[in-house]
Design an enzyme around this catalytic site. Structure first.
Site, PDB file in Angstrom:
ATOM      1  N   ASN A  93     -29.061  68.512 -22.029  1.00  0.00           N
ATOM      2  CA  ASN A  93     -28.436  68.746 -23.186  1.00  0.00           C
ATOM      3  C   ASN A  93     -28.914  70.291 -23.759  1.00  0.00           C
ATOM      4  O   ASN A  93     -29.942  70.231 -24.262  1.00  0.00           O
ATOM      5  CB  ASN A  93     -28.656  67.670 -24.464  1.00  0.00           C
ATOM      6  CG  ASN A  93     -28.026  67.956 -25.599  1.00  0.00           C
ATOM      7  OD1 ASN A  93     -27.675  68.885 -25.998  1.00  0.00           O
ATOM      8  ND2 ASN A  93     -28.241  66.953 -26.372  1.00  0.00           N
ATOM      9  N   HIS A 121     -19.483  67.461 -25.582  1.00  0.00           N
ATOM     10  CA  HIS A 121     -20.643  67.853 -25.663  1.00  0.00           C
ATOM     11  C   HIS A 121     -21.826  66.915 -24.562  1.00  0.00           C
ATOM     12  O   HIS A 121     -21.464  65.630 -24.579  1.00  0.00           O
ATOM     13  CB  HIS A 121     -21.473  67.686 -27.077  1.00  0.00           C
ATOM     14  CG  HIS A 121     -22.731  67.698 -27.149  1.00  0.00           C
ATOM     15  ND1 HIS A 121     -23.403  68.725 -26.747  1.00  0.00           N
ATOM     16  CD2 HIS A 121     -23.803  66.825 -27.828  1.00  0.00           C
ATOM     17  CE1 HIS A 121     -24.916  68.722 -27.090  1.00  0.00           C
ATOM     18  NE2 HIS A 121     -25.038  67.586 -27.662  1.00  0.00           N
ATOM     19  N   CYS A 159     -25.505  70.402 -32.132  1.00  0.00           N
ATOM     20  CA  CYS A 159     -24.598  70.432 -31.186  1.00  0.00           C
ATOM     21  C   CYS A 159     -23.228  70.503 -31.522  1.00  0.00           C
ATOM     22  O   CYS A 159     -22.283  70.473 -30.442  1.00  0.00           O
ATOM     23  CB  CYS A 159     -25.081  69.139 -30.340  1.00  0.00           C
ATOM     24  SG  CYS A 159     -26.831  68.879 -30.105  1.00  0.00           S
TER      25      CYS A 159
END
Ligand code: ACO
Length: 321
Positions: A278, A248, A114
């Site tokens: 996500n 993020h 990520c």
């Protein structure tokens, strides 16, 4: 001195939407639990004919149209992805072939999870500042739905698929002011995805993503707070100079904590988590693209981008948009 300026952004989300109510039929969970603990309401899931390559191409073409440049003008392609189309050739090489621009450097950043997009952005920025490249295509593209165990309620509820693209162009005007990258391999077991190559012969190894959510939560809150301080200090700026946080998208509670750390109201935070979950390396460029497209983020705004993921790896970018 040259800067890298964001000259176009694009995003792509698969058509299929999986809501929390759909997940209730797969694992022992509830819409209420997922919303309260994460902020996620739904996520997009790639169709069987979609991949990190096809989604990256869609997002790239939108970014190119936004920047009004043709593929021939692109001097570098970096794709951040933990779910590449193949181990090699890179997804970036496969995209380069589709764009018909053989010759320019093209590679994937696979293992920064990520944090991948911020890492990729930082690398492209160095090439542009050096004068080696004029326009760079930086993409985050992920099919997380193919690396989660759908019977694991702790992990499967969190992730979604999609791609976001940013086109950087060389400019005399300030754009990316600084990037800050870090990693700490002592936290290697907090979040990992084993691949078949590293599988010891004869041992049963889990090939789905493994995560210690609680530990990751605590670690991320600490490291991101320090990261903001470092980023602002490097630019001799104050919290009050930041107009937008583009984080993020892992958990709304982490994001709220980060907004508080920067003294920013939530209206000044680019959020896609509720609709997209996500999407790992794609989450920052997707959130950025959405806020630019609906004209919340405007030219001249100061943006703080931050990402963290497996490794642990984490990083930030401070950008005058
Ligand atoms: N539905 C219902 N109950 C659940 C679920 C679920 N989907 N998942 C776990 N539970 C239960 C647990 O079993 C536990 O029950 P128990 O108390 O009876 O043992 C209880 O809920 C609490 O579980 P916790 O894991 O302690 O819940 P927590 O509040 O920590 O939330 C979460 C879990 C959402 C994963 C949180 O820890 C988190 O977001 N962590 C950060 C994760 C992250 O940032 N990931 C991505 C970063 S890197 C990347 O993006 C690749």
């Amino acid at each position: 001195m040259k800067y890298s300026k964001i000259i176009g952004t694009g995003g792509y989300l698969p058509e299929k939407v999986l809501t929390n109510y759909d997940l209730e039929k797969i694992v022992d969970t509830s819409h209420q639990w997922i919303v309260e603990r994460t902020g996620i309401h739904q996520r997009h899931i790639a169709a069987s004919n979609e991949s990190s390559l096809t989604m990256a191409e869609e997002a790239a073409r939108v970014a190119m149209a936004a920047a009004n440049i043709s593929s021939a003008d692109i001097g570098m392609i970096i794709i951040a992805t933990t779910t590449p189309e193949k181990i090699f050739p890179s997804t970036a090489c496969l995209l380069q072939q589709r764009l018909g621009i053989a010759g320019c450097p093209a590679f994937d950043l696979n293992s920064t999870a990520c944090a991948g997009f911020v890492y990729a952005l930082s690398i492209a920025d160095q090439f542009i500042r050096q004068g080696a490249v004029n326009n760079a295509l930086v993409i985050g593209s992920e099919v997380m739905s193919r690396v989660v165990d759908w019977s694991d309620r702790a992990v499967s509820i969190l992730f979604g698929d999609g791609a976001g693209a940013v086109l950087l162009g060389a400019s005399d005007e300030p754009g990316i002011l600084s990037t800050h990258l870090h990693a700490d391999g002592t936290h290697k077991d907090v979040l990992f995805l084993q691949n078949a190559l590293g599988k010891p012969t004869g041992l049963e190894t889990e090939l789905y993503m493994q995560m210690n959510g609680k530990q990751l939560f605590k670690l991320s809150v600490n490291i991101l707070g320090q990261l903001f301080d470092e980023t602002l200090a490097a630019n001799h700026l104050q919290k009050s100079d930041v107009d937008w946080l583009v984080p993020h998208q892992a958990n709304i509670r982490i994001i709220e904590g980060m907004a508080k750390k920067l003294d920013l109201p939530m209206e000044r935070v680019a959020i896609t988590l509720d609709e997209q979950g996500n999407t790992s390396a794609a989450s920052i460029p997707l959130a950025l693209d959405k806020a630019i497209r609906d004209q919340r983020i405007k030219r001249g705004d100061m943006l703080m981008l931050e990402g963290f993921g497996g490794g642990l790896a984490w990083g930030s970018a401070l950008i005058k948009y």
